[in-house]
Design a protein around this motif. Structure first.
Motif, PDB file in Angstrom:
ATOM      1  N   THR A 214       0.825  -1.213   0.000  1.00  0.00           N
ATOM      2  CA  THR A 214       0.000   0.000   0.000  1.00  0.00           C
ATOM      3  C   THR A 214       0.857   1.259   0.000  1.00  0.00           C
ATOM      4  O   THR A 214       0.492   2.257  -0.603  1.00  0.00           O
ATOM      5  CB  THR A 214      -0.942   0.016   1.220  1.00  0.00           C
ATOM      6  OG1 THR A 214      -0.163  -0.079   2.421  1.00  0.00           O
ATOM      7  CG2 THR A 214      -1.933  -1.141   1.161  1.00  0.00           C
ATOM      8  N   HIS A 215       1.996   1.244   0.723  1.00  0.00           N
ATOM      9  CA  HIS A 215       2.879   2.419   0.752  1.00  0.00           C
ATOM     10  C   HIS A 215       4.231   2.037   1.325  1.00  0.00           C
ATOM     11  O   HIS A 215       4.423   0.910   1.763  1.00  0.00           O
ATOM     12  CB  HIS A 215       2.239   3.572   1.526  1.00  0.00           C
ATOM     13  CG  HIS A 215       2.002   3.288   2.977  1.00  0.00           C
ATOM     14  ND1 HIS A 215       1.016   2.432   3.415  1.00  0.00           N
ATOM     15  CD2 HIS A 215       2.616   3.743   4.093  1.00  0.00           C
ATOM     16  CE1 HIS A 215       1.038   2.388   4.735  1.00  0.00           C
ATOM     17  NE2 HIS A 215       1.997   3.158   5.181  1.00  0.00           N
ATOM     18  N   GLY A 216       5.160   2.980   1.335  1.00  0.00           N
ATOM     19  CA  GLY A 216       6.557   2.667   1.604  1.00  0.00           C
ATOM     20  C   GLY A 216       7.021   2.751   3.045  1.00  0.00           C
ATOM     21  O   GLY A 216       8.216   2.789   3.290  1.00  0.00           O
ATOM     22  N   HIS A 217       6.112   2.741   4.007  1.00  0.00           N
ATOM     23  CA  HIS A 217       6.551   2.757   5.412  1.00  0.00           C
ATOM     24  C   HIS A 217       7.084   1.385   5.829  1.00  0.00           C
ATOM     25  O   HIS A 217       6.605   0.356   5.370  1.00  0.00           O
ATOM     26  CB  HIS A 217       5.387   3.160   6.326  1.00  0.00           C
ATOM     27  CG  HIS A 217       5.200   4.638   6.413  1.00  0.00           C
ATOM     28  ND1 HIS A 217       3.992   5.222   6.699  1.00  0.00           N
ATOM     29  CD2 HIS A 217       6.078   5.658   6.265  1.00  0.00           C
ATOM     30  CE1 HIS A 217       4.133   6.533   6.712  1.00  0.00           C
ATOM     31  NE2 HIS A 217       5.388   6.834   6.445  1.00  0.00           N
ATOM     32  N   GLU A 218       8.041   1.415   6.762  1.00  0.00           N
ATOM     33  CA  GLU A 218       8.693   0.177   7.210  1.00  0.00           C
ATOM     34  C   GLU A 218       7.705  -0.839   7.774  1.00  0.00           C
ATOM     35  O   GLU A 218       7.900  -2.038   7.641  1.00  0.00           O
ATOM     36  CB  GLU A 218       9.741   0.491   8.288  1.00  0.00           C
ATOM     37  CG  GLU A 218      11.007   1.127   7.760  1.00  0.00           C
ATOM     38  CD  GLU A 218      11.750   0.224   6.803  1.00  0.00           C
ATOM     39  OE1 GLU A 218      11.909  -0.966   7.097  1.00  0.00           O
ATOM     40  OE2 GLU A 218      12.155   0.702   5.733  1.00  0.00           O
ATOM     41  N   ASP A 219       6.641  -0.335   8.419  1.00  0.00           N
ATOM     42  CA  ASP A 219       5.682  -1.295   8.993  1.00  0.00           C
ATOM     43  C   ASP A 219       4.820  -1.937   7.905  1.00  0.00           C
ATOM     44  O   ASP A 219       3.958  -2.755   8.189  1.00  0.00           O
ATOM     45  CB  ASP A 219       4.832  -0.649  10.098  1.00  0.00           C
ATOM     46  CG  ASP A 219       4.022   0.545   9.619  1.00  0.00           C
ATOM     47  OD1 ASP A 219       4.537   1.323   8.794  1.00  0.00           O
ATOM     48  OD2 ASP A 219       2.860   0.710  10.064  1.00  0.00           O
ATOM     49  N   HIS A 220       5.096  -1.569   6.616  1.00  0.00           N
ATOM     50  CA  HIS A 220       4.375  -2.184   5.488  1.00  0.00           C
ATOM     51  C   HIS A 220       5.313  -2.854   4.478  1.00  0.00           C
ATOM     52  O   HIS A 220       4.896  -3.743   3.758  1.00  0.00           O
ATOM     53  CB  HIS A 220       3.508  -1.131   4.781  1.00  0.00           C
ATOM     54  CG  HIS A 220       2.455  -0.585   5.696  1.00  0.00           C
ATOM     55  ND1 HIS A 220       1.150  -0.987   5.650  1.00  0.00           N
ATOM     56  CD2 HIS A 220       2.551   0.279   6.741  1.00  0.00           C
ATOM     57  CE1 HIS A 220       0.467  -0.382   6.630  1.00  0.00           C
ATOM     58  NE2 HIS A 220       1.303   0.393   7.295  1.00  0.00           N
ATOM     59  N   ILE A 221       6.575  -2.412   4.414  1.00  0.00           N
ATOM     60  CA  ILE A 221       7.498  -3.013   3.431  1.00  0.00           C
ATOM     61  C   ILE A 221       8.737  -3.646   4.074  1.00  0.00           C
ATOM     62  O   ILE A 221       9.502  -4.321   3.395  1.00  0.00           O
ATOM     63  CB  ILE A 221       7.982  -1.985   2.374  1.00  0.00           C
ATOM     64  CG1 ILE A 221       8.859  -0.902   3.019  1.00  0.00           C
ATOM     65  CG2 ILE A 221       6.805  -1.373   1.629  1.00  0.00           C
ATOM     66  CD1 ILE A 221       9.600  -0.037   1.999  1.00  0.00           C
TER      67      ILE A 221
ATOM     68  N   ASN B 260      -4.330   9.533   0.961  1.00  0.00           N
ATOM     69  CA  ASN B 260      -3.480  10.564   1.508  1.00  0.00           C
ATOM     70  C   ASN B 260      -2.938  10.080   2.855  1.00  0.00           C
ATOM     71  O   ASN B 260      -3.693   9.562   3.673  1.00  0.00           O
ATOM     72  CB  ASN B 260      -4.424  11.768   1.647  1.00  0.00           C
ATOM     73  CG  ASN B 260      -3.791  12.922   2.305  1.00  0.00           C
ATOM     74  OD1 ASN B 260      -4.191  13.285   3.388  1.00  0.00           O
ATOM     75  ND2 ASN B 260      -2.817  13.495   1.665  1.00  0.00           N
ATOM     76  N   HIS B 261      -1.598  10.188   3.048  1.00  0.00           N
ATOM     77  CA  HIS B 261      -0.977   9.629   4.263  1.00  0.00           C
ATOM     78  C   HIS B 261       0.292  10.420   4.532  1.00  0.00           C
ATOM     79  O   HIS B 261       0.575  11.389   3.827  1.00  0.00           O
ATOM     80  CB  HIS B 261      -0.733   8.130   4.014  1.00  0.00           C
ATOM     81  CG  HIS B 261      -0.143   7.386   5.170  1.00  0.00           C
ATOM     82  ND1 HIS B 261      -0.557   7.580   6.460  1.00  0.00           N
ATOM     83  CD2 HIS B 261       0.822   6.409   5.220  1.00  0.00           C
ATOM     84  CE1 HIS B 261       0.138   6.771   7.257  1.00  0.00           C
ATOM     85  NE2 HIS B 261       0.979   6.062   6.529  1.00  0.00           N
ATOM     86  N   SER B 262       1.089  10.009   5.513  1.00  0.00           N
ATOM     87  CA  SER B 262       2.301  10.753   5.840  1.00  0.00           C
ATOM     88  C   SER B 262       3.490  10.355   4.979  1.00  0.00           C
ATOM     89  O   SER B 262       4.634  10.662   5.319  1.00  0.00           O
ATOM     90  CB  SER B 262       2.626  10.578   7.320  1.00  0.00           C
ATOM     91  OG  SER B 262       2.570   9.225   7.671  1.00  0.00           O
TER      92      SER B 262
ATOM     93  N   GLY C  42      -5.306   0.579   3.369  1.00  0.00           N
ATOM     94  CA  GLY C  42      -3.917   0.909   3.688  1.00  0.00           C
ATOM     95  C   GLY C  42      -3.942   1.956   4.791  1.00  0.00           C
ATOM     96  O   GLY C  42      -4.984   2.167   5.421  1.00  0.00           O
ATOM     97  N   ASP C  43      -2.809   2.619   5.033  1.00  0.00           N
ATOM     98  CA  ASP C  43      -2.806   3.726   6.000  1.00  0.00           C
ATOM     99  C   ASP C  43      -3.324   4.951   5.262  1.00  0.00           C
ATOM    100  O   ASP C  43      -2.869   5.252   4.163  1.00  0.00           O
ATOM    101  CB  ASP C  43      -1.389   4.022   6.489  1.00  0.00           C
ATOM    102  CG  ASP C  43      -0.829   2.901   7.345  1.00  0.00           C
ATOM    103  OD1 ASP C  43      -1.509   1.871   7.477  1.00  0.00           O
ATOM    104  OD2 ASP C  43       0.285   3.074   7.866  1.00  0.00           O
ATOM    105  N   PHE C  44      -4.269   5.666   5.882  1.00  0.00           N
ATOM    106  CA  PHE C  44      -4.813   6.819   5.161  1.00  0.00           C
ATOM    107  C   PHE C  44      -5.390   7.855   6.111  1.00  0.00           C
ATOM    108  O   PHE C  44      -5.642   7.586   7.281  1.00  0.00           O
ATOM    109  CB  PHE C  44      -5.901   6.367   4.176  1.00  0.00           C
ATOM    110  CG  PHE C  44      -7.277   6.232   4.796  1.00  0.00           C
ATOM    111  CD1 PHE C  44      -7.505   5.300   5.793  1.00  0.00           C
ATOM    112  CD2 PHE C  44      -8.317   7.061   4.402  1.00  0.00           C
ATOM    113  CE1 PHE C  44      -8.765   5.175   6.382  1.00  0.00           C
ATOM    114  CE2 PHE C  44      -9.575   6.951   4.993  1.00  0.00           C
ATOM    115  CZ  PHE C  44      -9.799   6.001   5.977  1.00  0.00           C
TER     116      PHE C  44
HETATM  117 ZN   LIG Z   1       2.085   4.339   7.054  1.00  0.00          ZN
END
Ligand SMILES: [Zn+2]
Ligand SMILES: [Zn+2]
Length: 562
Positions: A81-88, A149-151, A171-173
């Motif tokens: 969903t996005h490039g944060h460590e808790d996701h990738i 939209n996310h950080s 995802g995170d949003f």
């Molecule tokens: Zn995130």
């Protein structure tokens, strides 16, 4: 909260979708969900959890890969969903198990994944770029991507259409209506899906227990500007190494206030370089300088952007606060800005860093004393909008500690989703969605932590963690002696050294004579085994330390035969 004891799920019926959270349900971190239908598997996200103080020496905690690793041959895709460590963060560990698994993600997400795979020396992977609006069919799974939209820029929500029904994973949003990059959460897409019918909605729970709405990123600009205006000397900003928007804000203010920008911390430098190359971060000419050049500038001519906003012990900020950073120091009159949230579980570490800096006379500005951060996650008000827009038939809240999942479930029920169709479950729960619904909880699998320690994975046991806790709290004493079995003498030593135990090794002068006589006596008695001698040394030192200091350090006797 449904807290099941372990229960093996039944054989999966045809055309039924089985969803199993493999992480992120019960912790903020290690997010991963598994989807299975008609003999095919697919995953959304594959992140890591950063360990707390209960896990000393552990670098990372992985999602429950053990639950799927022997069936990876039937996996069709990993969707990020996005490039944060808790996701990738755990992608390399999944690809080590199956290197050619197709990985779908947005441009920025995949760029960050590529860097990560390079660091892990993985090659021959299959990354497939997607963007909002795209629709891709992989086996049984018909995927569609919507902007959210996310950080971090370029985040996506994922629609999974299957023969059993349609899933929407946010995802995170959040729903910032005035985002810095003008990229909105696609509420029109959410509404369209609502019309089409969403059988299972999987919304971000992180801020579900925050009432109202998450403020706009723009709302923090005045407070950030004041920090710049009031800083007369050194200014250090700590934030997440992936928070491109926040770095952009700092970058713009640096220009306005005549400061150059320097990145400190490997992950910050790497991510911002990637973000700039892809056009997600605008860096004005002559703004960025290298850390090596910092001595050419006065303190008030530079802003340092570094990692460590969560108090991570090895990060740049922690080392600055404990005077251990090789280049950067901070003292009276300097300002440190923590432009970040406080992730649950990190409180002690963050306050330790704030205390350390304060003790050194540094002014610390953080979200507790100024409006210098807004969250990247939707609050209760935004989630209610989503429930009403989407009118899902079933809800599986994702991304949260238990309290967040329950708060999100309550929001769903308050908008009219039947309570029996809302599943605030923890990792390892098995939920089946048959054609026409309703979804049902059909099992609970063991989904324990997999620890990664340096480069070894799964090698750290709970017993070892206990050892390390002792090491941290009670210290370590090492004793080195060289003996000769031929002449039955002590050739050299014993040399005694301690860490985290005594201020000064001279305290051991009191025990050294006894230790010498114990070793010499054993040699005279004909002991010809270094292991036995080591046991003798351990017992002698252990008893003495315990009697005199009431401590139980780890004792490391090393006896070598010459
Ligand atoms: Zn995130
Ligand atoms: Zn996340």
């Amino acid at each position: 909260m449904v807290r099941e004891s372990l229960r093996t799920p039944p054989v999966l019926a045809p055309n039924t979708l089985r969803v199993t959270p493999l992480g992120g349900h019960g912790d903020i971190g290690r997010n991963m969900s598994s989807f299975e239908i008609n003999g095919e598997l697919m995953f959304i996200d594959c992140g890591v959890l950063f360990p707390s103080e209960e896990h000393p020496g552990v670098d990372l905690i992985l999602p429950g890969l053990h639950l799927i690793e022997d069936r990876l041959d039937i996996a069709k895709a990993l969707v990020l969903t996005h490039g944060h460590e808790d996701h990738i963060g755990a992608v390399p560990y999944l690809l080590r198990r199956r290197g050619d698994l197709p990985v779908f993600g947005s441009r920025l997400t995949l760029a960050l994944v590529r860097e990560k795979l390079r660091e892990h020396r993985l090659r021959d992977y299959d990354l497939r770029e997607v963007a909002e609006g795209d629709r891709v069919k992989v086996g049984e799974f018909d995927l569609e991507f919507l902007s959210v939209n996310h950080s971090i820029p370029d985040a996506l929500a994922v629609v999974v259409r299957t023969k059993a029904g349609t899933v929407l994973h946010t995802g995170d949003f959040k729903m910032d209506q005035l985002p810095l990059d003008h990229r909105l959460t696609d509420l029109r897409g959410f509404a369209r899906l609502g019309e089409e019918g969403v059988d299972l909605f999987m919304p971000d729970s992180t801020n579900a227990d925050n009432p109202g709405f998450t403020p706009h990123e723009r709302d923090i600009e005045p407070a950030l500007d004041r920090v710049f205006a009031n800083a007369k000397q050194k200014l250090i900003v700590a934030c997440f190494a992936s928070h491109v928007h926040r770095v952009q804000q700092v970058m713009d203010l640096a220009g306005k206030h005549g400061r150059k920008v320097v990145y400190v911390g490997r992950s910050m430098l790497r991510n911002m370089t990637v973000a700039r190359e892809l056009g997600f971060l605008r860096v004005p000419a002559d703004t960025l300088i290298d850390l090596k050049q910092i001595d050419n500038y006065r303190d008030d001519e530079v802003v340092i952007i570094c990692t460590g906003s969560q108090g991570e012990p090895l990060s740049a900020l922690s080392r600055i606060s404990s005077h251990e950073h090789p280049v950067i120091s901070a003292g009276p009159g300097d300002v440190v800005l923590l432009a970040s949230s406080l992730i649950p579980g990190n409180e002690n570490s963050v306050y330790r860093v704030i205390n350390g800096l304060s003790r050194n006379g540094v002014t610390v500005v953080h979200k507790g004393n100024a409006m210098v951060h807004v969250s990247g996650h939707a609050s209760a008000g935004e989630l209610l909008y989503c429930y009403n827009l989407i009118t899902p038939k079933n809800v599986l809240p994702v991304h949260g500690e238990v309290r967040h999942l329950i708060a999100n479930a309550k929001l769903a029920v308050s908008t009219g989703v039947p309570e029996a169709s809302v599943f605030p479950v923890e990792d390892g729960a098995v939920i089946d969605l048959p054609v026409g619904g309703p979804a049902r909880l059909v099992g609970q699998l063991e989904c324990g932590y997999i620890f990664v320690d340096g480069l070894t994975e799964g090698g750290v046991s709970d017993a070892e963690l206990t050892d390390r806790k002792i090491l941290g709290e009670e210290g370590i004493v090492s004793i080195v002696a060289v003996v000769s079995f031929r002449s039955r003498t002590l050739v050299s030593g014993p040399d005694i050294h301690a860490r985290g135990f005594a201020e000064d090794d001279s305290v051991f002068d009191a025990i050294r004579p006894e230790l010498v006589s114990v070793i010499e006596r054993a040699l005279a008695d004909g002991v010809e085994d270094t292991f036995q001698l080591q046991q003798l040394v351990r017992r002698t030192i252990g008893r003495w330390v315990n009697n005199n200091f009431r401590r139980r350090p780890v004792i490391l006797p090393i006896v070598v035969a010459s």
